[in-house]
Design a protein around this motif. Structure first.
Motif, short mmCIF file in Angstrom:
data_model
loop_
_atom_site.label_atom_id
_atom_site.label_comp_id
_atom_site.label_asym_id
_atom_site.label_seq_id
_atom_site.Cartn_x
_atom_site.Cartn_y
_atom_site.Cartn_z
N ALA A 110 24.44 3.45 -9.41
CA ALA A 110 22.98 3.48 -9.45
C ALA A 110 22.48 4.45 -10.50
O ALA A 110 21.55 4.15 -11.27
CB ALA A 110 22.44 3.85 -8.07
N VAL A 111 23.08 5.64 -10.56
CA VAL A 111 22.69 6.62 -11.58
C VAL A 111 23.00 6.09 -12.98
O VAL A 111 22.22 6.25 -13.92
CB VAL A 111 23.41 7.96 -11.33
CG1 VAL A 111 23.14 8.94 -12.47
CG2 VAL A 111 22.95 8.56 -10.01
N THR A 112 24.12 5.40 -13.12
CA THR A 112 24.48 4.82 -14.41
C THR A 112 23.48 3.74 -14.83
O THR A 112 23.09 3.66 -16.01
CB THR A 112 25.89 4.22 -14.33
OG1 THR A 112 26.81 5.24 -13.94
CG2 THR A 112 26.32 3.66 -15.67
N ALA A 113 23.07 2.92 -13.88
CA ALA A 113 22.07 1.89 -14.20
C ALA A 113 20.75 2.52 -14.63
O ALA A 113 20.11 2.05 -15.58
CB ALA A 113 21.87 0.99 -12.99
N VAL A 114 20.33 3.59 -13.95
CA VAL A 114 19.09 4.27 -14.34
C VAL A 114 19.21 4.86 -15.74
O VAL A 114 18.29 4.77 -16.56
CB VAL A 114 18.74 5.35 -13.30
CG1 VAL A 114 17.56 6.19 -13.77
CG2 VAL A 114 18.42 4.72 -11.95
N CYS A 115 20.36 5.46 -16.02
CA CYS A 115 20.57 6.03 -17.36
C CYS A 115 20.59 4.94 -18.43
O CYS A 115 20.08 5.14 -19.54
CB CYS A 115 21.88 6.82 -17.39
SG CYS A 115 21.87 8.31 -16.36
N ALA A 118 17.14 3.91 -19.12
CA ALA A 118 16.44 4.95 -19.87
C ALA A 118 16.96 5.12 -21.28
O ALA A 118 16.43 5.92 -22.05
CB ALA A 118 16.54 6.28 -19.13
N GLY A 119 18.01 4.40 -21.63
CA GLY A 119 18.55 4.48 -22.98
C GLY A 119 19.57 5.56 -23.19
O GLY A 119 19.91 5.88 -24.33
N VAL A 120 20.10 6.11 -22.11
CA VAL A 120 21.12 7.16 -22.19
C VAL A 120 22.48 6.51 -22.03
O VAL A 120 22.74 5.82 -21.03
CB VAL A 120 20.91 8.24 -21.13
CG1 VAL A 120 21.99 9.31 -21.23
CG2 VAL A 120 19.53 8.85 -21.28
N GLY A 121 23.35 6.69 -23.02
CA GLY A 121 24.67 6.10 -22.96
C GLY A 121 25.59 6.83 -22.00
O GLY A 121 25.59 8.06 -21.94
N VAL A 122 26.39 6.07 -21.25
CA VAL A 122 27.35 6.64 -20.30
C VAL A 122 28.70 5.99 -20.57
O VAL A 122 28.80 4.78 -20.79
CB VAL A 122 26.92 6.38 -18.83
CG1 VAL A 122 27.94 6.97 -17.87
CG2 VAL A 122 25.55 6.98 -18.57
N ALA A 123 29.75 6.81 -20.57
CA ALA A 123 31.09 6.29 -20.80
C ALA A 123 31.48 5.29 -19.72
O ALA A 123 31.09 5.44 -18.55
CB ALA A 123 32.10 7.44 -20.85
#
Length: 301
Positions: A110-115, A118-123
């Motif tokens: 869920a946090v990854t989807a929000v990021c 928002a345009g924040v890349g996550v590994a």
């Protein structure tokens, strides 16, 4: 792709748990009657009856899956004894563990989807690793709470046992028999421990067995060794005619001494914990005072 699969699986599992939690399967009449009957040989510990209504939303939602967890070896024997002390069903506790694990499993995606929105890349490996770690932490966390609650309940049980022993000694001094003194002492008190004692003595009276047998099983089930020792002393009086009034009085005095020692140790530990913020505040104050001088020396070099 990994995030989509984890989120989809978690969403489906969550919807299934919510549906089964809102409409749990009803136990059969045979199962309900079997729950009211002691096991063969009288091995069911007295006072092990739990309140099936003492459930929170997490326990209700995860209870269907919790039955499978409760039937497995994932619930340790120590946790089961702690649940017996608290009067909580094992299935409800297992349901809470399952619910917490599912919440932890879905939190990282869920946090990854929000990021991502928002345009924040996550590994790509972080959501999977975070889901596994949070699910494991959510599965273990309810056990820690149960352990702390059971520790406090055992302390209260020892306080109540001390009063029960004093009342029993008074009854014996007044000329009552052992069984009558135990019954009068259990009827004079209130609280969870006295309720369990009355239940154990009622079991002994209705099943026509000596009262020290259910009291001893209750001590083993609750993890209160002093109650088992008291039952052994009472059995000497019932089988060999030994005088136990002085022994019970000494046991009550010993319980009060241990309780006072534990209270003093907890007070000392609390005082030490209170000194930690003062030390941190003093260290911060020293840094605040010394930083300008150190910065001026370093910039002057």
């Amino acid at each position: 792709m990994i995030v989509t699969v984890v989120v989809g699986a978690g969403l489906g599992l969550g919807l299934w748990l919510v549906g089964t939690g809102l409409r749990p399967p009803r136990p059969s009449l045979a199962e309900q009657l079997a729950a009211l009957q002691p096991a063969a040989g009288g091995r069911t510990p007295a006072g092990s009856v739990v309140d099936p209504q003492a459930t929170g939303w997490a326990g209700r939602v995860g209870r269907p899956a919790g039955r499978l967890v409760a039937a497995s070896s994932l619930i340790s024997g120590r946790t089961r004894r702690d649940l017996t002390v608290l009067g909580r069903p094992v299935e409800v506790h297992a349901g809470e563990k399952v619910t917490a694990a599912v919440v932890g499993l879905l939190l990282a995606p869920a946090v990854t989807a929000v990021c991502t929105v928002a345009g924040v890349g996550v590994a790509g490996s972080l959501p999977l690793a975070g889901s596994v770690l949070l699910a494991a932490a959510g599965f273990v966390t309810p056990d820690l709470g149960v352990r702390a609650d059971a520790r406090r309940r055992r302390v209260d049980a020892r306080h109540a046992l001390s009063a029960f022993l004093d009342l029993t000694v008074i009854g014996l001094a007044g000329g009552a028999g052992v069984e009558q003194a135990l019954d009068d002492a259990a009827a004079a008190g209130d609280g969870p421990m006295f309720t369990r004692l009355r239940r154990a003595l009622d079991t002994a009276r209705l099943t026509r067995i000596p009262p020290w047998e259910p009291l001893g099983r209750l001590g083993v089930a609750l993890g209160v060794a002093e109650l088992s020792e008291m039952a052994a002393a009472v059995s000497l009086a019932g089988t060999e005619g030994a005088t136990i009034r002085a022994s019970l009085a000494a046991k009550a005095a010993s319980l009060r001494t241990h309780a006072l020692t534990d209270a003093e140790a907890e007070a000392v530990a609390a005082s030490e914990r209170l000194s930690l913020p003062v030390v941190v505040l003093f260290a911060g104050f020293l840094v605040f005072i010394g930083y300008p001088a150190v910065a001026h020396v370093l910039t002057g070099l």
